[in-house]
Scaffold this motif. Structure first.
Motif, PDB file in Angstrom:
ATOM      1  N   GLU A  43       0.842  -1.208   0.000  1.00  0.00           N
ATOM      2  CA  GLU A  43       0.000   0.000   0.000  1.00  0.00           C
ATOM      3  C   GLU A  43       0.875   1.255   0.000  1.00  0.00           C
ATOM      4  O   GLU A  43       0.575   2.236  -0.701  1.00  0.00           O
ATOM      5  CB  GLU A  43      -0.923   0.024   1.229  1.00  0.00           C
ATOM      6  N   LEU A  44       1.946   1.217   0.790  1.00  0.00           N
ATOM      7  CA  LEU A  44       2.835   2.374   0.856  1.00  0.00           C
ATOM      8  C   LEU A  44       3.506   2.604  -0.506  1.00  0.00           C
ATOM      9  O   LEU A  44       3.598   3.754  -0.982  1.00  0.00           O
ATOM     10  CB  LEU A  44       3.887   2.159   1.954  1.00  0.00           C
ATOM     11  N   LEU A  45       3.929   1.539  -1.133  1.00  0.00           N
ATOM     12  CA  LEU A  45       4.557   1.656  -2.455  1.00  0.00           C
ATOM     13  C   LEU A  45       3.566   2.269  -3.462  1.00  0.00           C
ATOM     14  O   LEU A  45       3.910   3.199  -4.211  1.00  0.00           O
ATOM     15  CB  LEU A  45       5.014   0.274  -2.926  1.00  0.00           C
ATOM     16  N   LEU A  46       2.348   1.764  -3.471  1.00  0.00           N
ATOM     17  CA  LEU A  46       1.355   2.259  -4.451  1.00  0.00           C
ATOM     18  C   LEU A  46       0.981   3.712  -4.168  1.00  0.00           C
ATOM     19  O   LEU A  46       0.835   4.528  -5.100  1.00  0.00           O
ATOM     20  CB  LEU A  46       0.121   1.354  -4.448  1.00  0.00           C
ATOM     21  N   HIS A 173      14.245  -0.625   6.244  1.00  0.00           N
ATOM     22  CA  HIS A 173      14.434  -0.613   4.785  1.00  0.00           C
ATOM     23  C   HIS A 173      13.239  -1.223   4.072  1.00  0.00           C
ATOM     24  O   HIS A 173      12.666  -0.623   3.171  1.00  0.00           O
ATOM     25  CB  HIS A 173      15.739  -1.315   4.415  1.00  0.00           C
ATOM     26  N   TYR A 174      12.823  -2.418   4.492  1.00  0.00           N
ATOM     27  CA  TYR A 174      11.781  -3.088   3.705  1.00  0.00           C
ATOM     28  C   TYR A 174      10.392  -2.587   4.035  1.00  0.00           C
ATOM     29  O   TYR A 174       9.483  -2.715   3.229  1.00  0.00           O
ATOM     30  CB  TYR A 174      11.919  -4.612   3.818  1.00  0.00           C
ATOM     31  N   THR A 175      10.241  -1.968   5.207  1.00  0.00           N
ATOM     32  CA  THR A 175       8.902  -1.510   5.586  1.00  0.00           C
ATOM     33  C   THR A 175       8.615  -0.107   5.084  1.00  0.00           C
ATOM     34  O   THR A 175       7.475   0.201   4.726  1.00  0.00           O
ATOM     35  CB  THR A 175       8.760  -1.554   7.126  1.00  0.00           C
ATOM     36  N   VAL A 176       9.613   0.753   5.064  1.00  0.00           N
ATOM     37  CA  VAL A 176       9.349   2.155   4.739  1.00  0.00           C
ATOM     38  C   VAL A 176      10.237   2.691   3.603  1.00  0.00           C
ATOM     39  O   VAL A 176       9.732   3.183   2.589  1.00  0.00           O
ATOM     40  CB  VAL A 176       9.514   3.067   5.991  1.00  0.00           C
ATOM     41  N   ILE A 177      11.560   2.590   3.761  1.00  0.00           N
ATOM     42  CA  ILE A 177      12.448   3.276   2.819  1.00  0.00           C
ATOM     43  C   ILE A 177      12.268   2.752   1.395  1.00  0.00           C
ATOM     44  O   ILE A 177      12.049   3.526   0.451  1.00  0.00           O
ATOM     45  CB  ILE A 177      13.930   3.128   3.261  1.00  0.00           C
ATOM     46  N   VAL A 178      12.362   1.432   1.235  1.00  0.00           N
ATOM     47  CA  VAL A 178      12.314   0.866  -0.114  1.00  0.00           C
ATOM     48  C   VAL A 178      10.922   1.011  -0.751  1.00  0.00           C
ATOM     49  O   VAL A 178      10.832   1.366  -1.934  1.00  0.00           O
ATOM     50  CB  VAL A 178      12.861  -0.581  -0.122  1.00  0.00           C
ATOM     51  N   PRO A 179       9.828   0.789  -0.031  1.00  0.00           N
ATOM     52  CA  PRO A 179       8.515   1.062  -0.650  1.00  0.00           C
ATOM     53  C   PRO A 179       8.384   2.510  -1.149  1.00  0.00           C
ATOM     54  O   PRO A 179       7.887   2.745  -2.260  1.00  0.00           O
ATOM     55  CB  PRO A 179       7.516   0.767   0.475  1.00  0.00           C
ATOM     56  N   LEU A 180       8.841   3.480  -0.342  1.00  0.00           N
ATOM     57  CA  LEU A 180       8.775   4.879  -0.785  1.00  0.00           C
ATOM     58  C   LEU A 180       9.603   5.088  -2.055  1.00  0.00           C
ATOM     59  O   LEU A 180       9.166   5.742  -3.009  1.00  0.00           O
ATOM     60  CB  LEU A 180       9.303   5.817   0.313  1.00  0.00           C
ATOM     61  N   ARG A 181      10.806   4.538  -2.060  1.00  0.00           N
ATOM     62  CA  ARG A 181      11.708   4.711  -3.206  1.00  0.00           C
ATOM     63  C   ARG A 181      11.157   4.031  -4.461  1.00  0.00           C
ATOM     64  O   ARG A 181      11.235   4.579  -5.570  1.00  0.00           O
ATOM     65  CB  ARG A 181      13.107   4.172  -2.873  1.00  0.00           C
ATOM     66  N   ASN A 197      16.282   8.915   6.075  1.00  0.00           N
ATOM     67  CA  ASN A 197      16.153   9.247   7.496  1.00  0.00           C
ATOM     68  C   ASN A 197      14.701   9.168   7.972  1.00  0.00           C
ATOM     69  O   ASN A 197      14.444   8.749   9.104  1.00  0.00           O
ATOM     70  CB  ASN A 197      16.739  10.635   7.780  1.00  0.00           C
ATOM     71  N   ALA A 198      13.777   9.566   7.105  1.00  0.00           N
ATOM     72  CA  ALA A 198      12.355   9.441   7.463  1.00  0.00           C
ATOM     73  C   ALA A 198      12.020   7.973   7.727  1.00  0.00           C
ATOM     74  O   ALA A 198      11.355   7.633   8.720  1.00  0.00           O
ATOM     75  CB  ALA A 198      11.477   9.996   6.338  1.00  0.00           C
ATOM     76  N   GLY A 199      12.502   7.104   6.854  1.00  0.00           N
ATOM     77  CA  GLY A 199      12.188   5.679   6.978  1.00  0.00           C
ATOM     78  C   GLY A 199      12.859   5.026   8.169  1.00  0.00           C
ATOM     79  O   GLY A 199      12.284   4.134   8.805  1.00  0.00           O
ATOM     80  N   LEU A 200      14.084   5.458   8.490  1.00  0.00           N
ATOM     81  CA  LEU A 200      14.761   4.893   9.662  1.00  0.00           C
ATOM     82  C   LEU A 200      13.962   5.220  10.928  1.00  0.00           C
ATOM     83  O   LEU A 200      13.791   4.374  11.806  1.00  0.00           O
ATOM     84  CB  LEU A 200      16.197   5.418   9.769  1.00  0.00           C
ATOM     85  N   ALA A 201      13.454   6.459  11.011  1.00  0.00           N
ATOM     86  CA  ALA A 201      12.662   6.860  12.180  1.00  0.00           C
ATOM     87  C   ALA A 201      11.320   6.118  12.209  1.00  0.00           C
ATOM     88  O   ALA A 201      10.925   5.547  13.234  1.00  0.00           O
ATOM     89  CB  ALA A 201      12.433   8.377  12.166  1.00  0.00           C
ATOM     90  N   LEU A 202      10.627   6.108  11.082  1.00  0.00           N
ATOM     91  CA  LEU A 202       9.305   5.473  11.047  1.00  0.00           C
ATOM     92  C   LEU A 202       9.418   3.951  11.190  1.00  0.00           C
ATOM     93  O   LEU A 202       8.581   3.315  11.848  1.00  0.00           O
ATOM     94  CB  LEU A 202       8.589   5.826   9.738  1.00  0.00           C
ATOM     95  N   GLY A 203      10.449   3.360  10.584  1.00  0.00           N
ATOM     96  CA  GLY A 203      10.632   1.913  10.699  1.00  0.00           C
ATOM     97  C   GLY A 203      10.919   1.505  12.140  1.00  0.00           C
ATOM     98  O   GLY A 203      10.404   0.486  12.616  1.00  0.00           O
ATOM     99  N   ILE A 317      -0.394   8.647   2.692  1.00  0.00           N
ATOM    100  CA  ILE A 317       0.854   8.081   3.226  1.00  0.00           C
ATOM    101  C   ILE A 317       1.084   8.543   4.660  1.00  0.00           C
ATOM    102  O   ILE A 317       1.364   7.738   5.552  1.00  0.00           O
ATOM    103  CB  ILE A 317       2.066   8.511   2.352  1.00  0.00           C
ATOM    104  N   LEU A 318       0.932   9.848   4.878  1.00  0.00           N
ATOM    105  CA  LEU A 318       1.197  10.380   6.221  1.00  0.00           C
ATOM    106  C   LEU A 318       0.219   9.797   7.235  1.00  0.00           C
ATOM    107  O   LEU A 318       0.597   9.434   8.356  1.00  0.00           O
ATOM    108  CB  LEU A 318       1.147  11.911   6.209  1.00  0.00           C
ATOM    109  N   GLY A 319      -1.041   9.670   6.817  1.00  0.00           N
ATOM    110  CA  GLY A 319      -2.059   9.095   7.717  1.00  0.00           C
ATOM    111  C   GLY A 319      -1.754   7.634   8.027  1.00  0.00           C
ATOM    112  O   GLY A 319      -1.846   7.190   9.182  1.00  0.00           O
ATOM    113  N   ALA A 320      -1.347   6.893   7.003  1.00  0.00           N
ATOM    114  CA  ALA A 320      -1.066   5.465   7.208  1.00  0.00           C
ATOM    115  C   ALA A 320       0.152   5.276   8.109  1.00  0.00           C
ATOM    116  O   ALA A 320       0.170   4.408   8.984  1.00  0.00           O
ATOM    117  CB  ALA A 320      -0.831   4.785   5.859  1.00  0.00           C
ATOM    118  N   MET A 321       1.189   6.109   7.898  1.00  0.00           N
ATOM    119  CA  MET A 321       2.400   6.001   8.717  1.00  0.00           C
ATOM    120  C   MET A 321       2.095   6.341  10.181  1.00  0.00           C
ATOM    121  O   MET A 321       2.596   5.691  11.095  1.00  0.00           O
ATOM    122  CB  MET A 321       3.504   6.932   8.177  1.00  0.00           C
ATOM    123  N   ARG A 322       1.252   7.363  10.363  1.00  0.00           N
ATOM    124  CA  ARG A 322       0.862   7.726  11.739  1.00  0.00           C
ATOM    125  C   ARG A 322       0.086   6.576  12.392  1.00  0.00           C
ATOM    126  O   ARG A 322       0.325   6.224  13.549  1.00  0.00           O
ATOM    127  CB  ARG A 322       0.010   9.003  11.727  1.00  0.00           C
TER     128      ARG A 322
END
Lengths: 329, 329
Positions: A43-46, A173-181, A197-203, A317-322
């Motif tokens: 979902e994050l990737l899409l 990496h696999y939960t946040v950074i790579v899907p975003l990228r 850095n966003a993904g390291l914090a959120l992951g 994205i922001l809502g889902a991450m929160r």
């Protein structure tokens, strides 16, 4: 995972076979994907693809969906092997695959799903996507090595920084950074460097929330056994904080249990430790830390995506991450 | 494996790490490749590339070498997982990886090497190569599933045709068919369709020879424990033929041992069964069958390559394939 994405995943896998053993193989390949994972990463990737300007019913949308199928296949082969490595009992409310079919067959099915993941990535045909999947697997395997080697060597002399390094490798990496990228790449856009850095914090926030739920969660919603991390001897921020401040007597009881294999652990003592952890305030403190890391990540992500063409998707994205950092299942 | 190819394989893998655990991870990744496998499959691929017209010191030769590195990485991650699945004691004359570091860490290292294999394939940049690796893994995993599910279900009601189907899936694709095809692709040539039947015959001969060596081999040359297949309860052509003609009493002794886990098998009884097999003539018969299949495969391969530009390499391939079916280590 959304039904059309599940169909896409299953379309890559064999259906049936020329002999009963191969029909069983095909059922095993389809088992974890069909158990209804939440599809957080796909979902994050899409959403990232849409945020970067990919519209429905375009070739780029089709490519993004193949990448999303690849992420789901990644998640599933990793879970099969992870459940063996941790000797977990349950996954998504059912027995873990190796508990149904034995370890050798389950290892092999994980390996085959790993290859089907690459089939999905190849099918997507997105320049740079293969490199992203390679980086994702390398970092995740390094994090997994840290985690498993601590279990193997009964290593508890660890600082919070050790735990955070492990989680950033293993989960972020696999939960946040790579899907975003990958979403950016599907749109033909160079991913923002701030995603890291966003993904390291959120992951980190995501994994710590998972550790909290393992101690606090509702067994009907959570899908894994509550307290399972204690039985499996997992290092968590909660436990490391508690160890640093617990009475010597409690710490000795804890370390004595952790020196034992899972089967030799005493369930009554583990339940007592579980209560000590809850009473210590360390679960709440970890939850607060996760919330702060989530805010930090959301702020970075919000800035990085402020100029993106698909602002509705950015809000999603922001809502889902929160929600992930405060979820209860 | 030739030294320059080993260097290429190792150049893809991490060397060292930022902390002791990651240095151990990097050592584990490098362990099996550095144990000196024979490099049979990579040699076949490189000879096939030369047979199809690839000359040294060209871009195509460099691409072929990356594919060869990919095949070696395939072999190594599969062996790590295979040794866990069979609970083998030794590999290439040293303890199996999971016996040195435990099963969880060894599974993870196999997964990481699997990904590094794809890095090598990607680096090669040969059109069609990725599809070949996907097919190779799918067929090998299907064959592995047959083999492992027979062990898991203590299934001995098998015909020779079942064994041969398993071996063709499990061994022929990755040992012969895919190396031949990849060599052609590296030269920009469509692989001959006859490579498939040639490879099925030669791959069967190769595996049957391996089964024979497991009972007859010289422990110093062979690198695995002699008789290990009996302790692991592996199905072989030799055992299936013997079961179909053995005295009922011997058959019962055999099946009683095979119903037991490895640790519960009686070494003295296994040694007795080992002698029965040697005395029955079934080992020699399997050897003769392997030789006949090898001749069939060599004849098909010789025809398929008769018009190839690199006839010196063609002769090298035919000589190597003949040697494999009669090798003693």
């Amino acid at each position: 995972m959304r039904p059309d994405l599940l169909s896409r995943v299953l379309s890559l896998l064999p259906d049936g076979g020329t002999r009963p053993e191969l029909r069983q193989f095909s059922e095993m390949l389809r088992d974890y994907p069909q158990r209804g994972g939440k599809g957080i990463r796909s979902e994050l990737l899409l959403a990232s693809a849409q945020a970067h300007g990919v519209a429905h019913d375009t070739d780029a949308w089709d490519q993004a969906q193949w990448l999303a199928a690849g992420l789901e296949l990644f998640q599933n082969w990793v879970l099969i092997h992870d459940d063996i490595q941790d000797d977990s009992e349950e996954r998504r409310g059912q027995p873990a695959l190796h508990r149904l079919y034995g370890v050798p067959l389950a290892i092999n099915v994980g390996d085959a799903l790993h290859a089907y993941m690459w089939a999905a990535v190849h099918r997507a045909g997105v320049p740079g996507a293969m490199e992203e999947f390679l980086t994702m697997i390398h970092r995740t395997a390094e994090g997994q090595h840290l985690d498993l080697s601590w279990v193997e060597h009964r290593e508890w002399k660890l600082r919070e920084a050790d735990y955070l390094e492990m989680v950033q490798l293993k989960t972020a990496h696999y939960t946040v950074i790579v899907p975003l990228r990958l979403g950016a790449l599907a749109a033909g856009v160079q991913p923002a460097s701030a995603f890291t850095n966003a993904g390291l914090a959120l992951g980190s926030a995501f994994q710590i929330r998972d550790d909290v739920l393992n101690l606090l969660g509702d067994p009907l919603k959570y899908g894994k056994e509550i307290g399972g991390d204690l039985l499996e001897g997992k290092r968590t921020l909660i436990v490391l904080r508690w160890l640093a401040q617990a009475p010597a007597e409690q710490r000795e009881v804890f370390l004595d249990q952790m020196r034992r294999d899972r089967a030799a652990k005493d369930p009554a003592v583990i339940a007592q430790i579980h209560r000590w952890l809850l009473d210590s305030g360390c679960v709440t403190a970890a939850q607060d830390y996760a919330a702060a890391r989530a805010e930090e990540g959301l702020s970075l992500l919000s800035s990085a995506l402020s100029g993106a063409p698909g602002q509705a998707a950015v809000q999603q994205i922001l809502g889902a991450m929160r929600a992930l950092a405060t979820r209860d299942a």
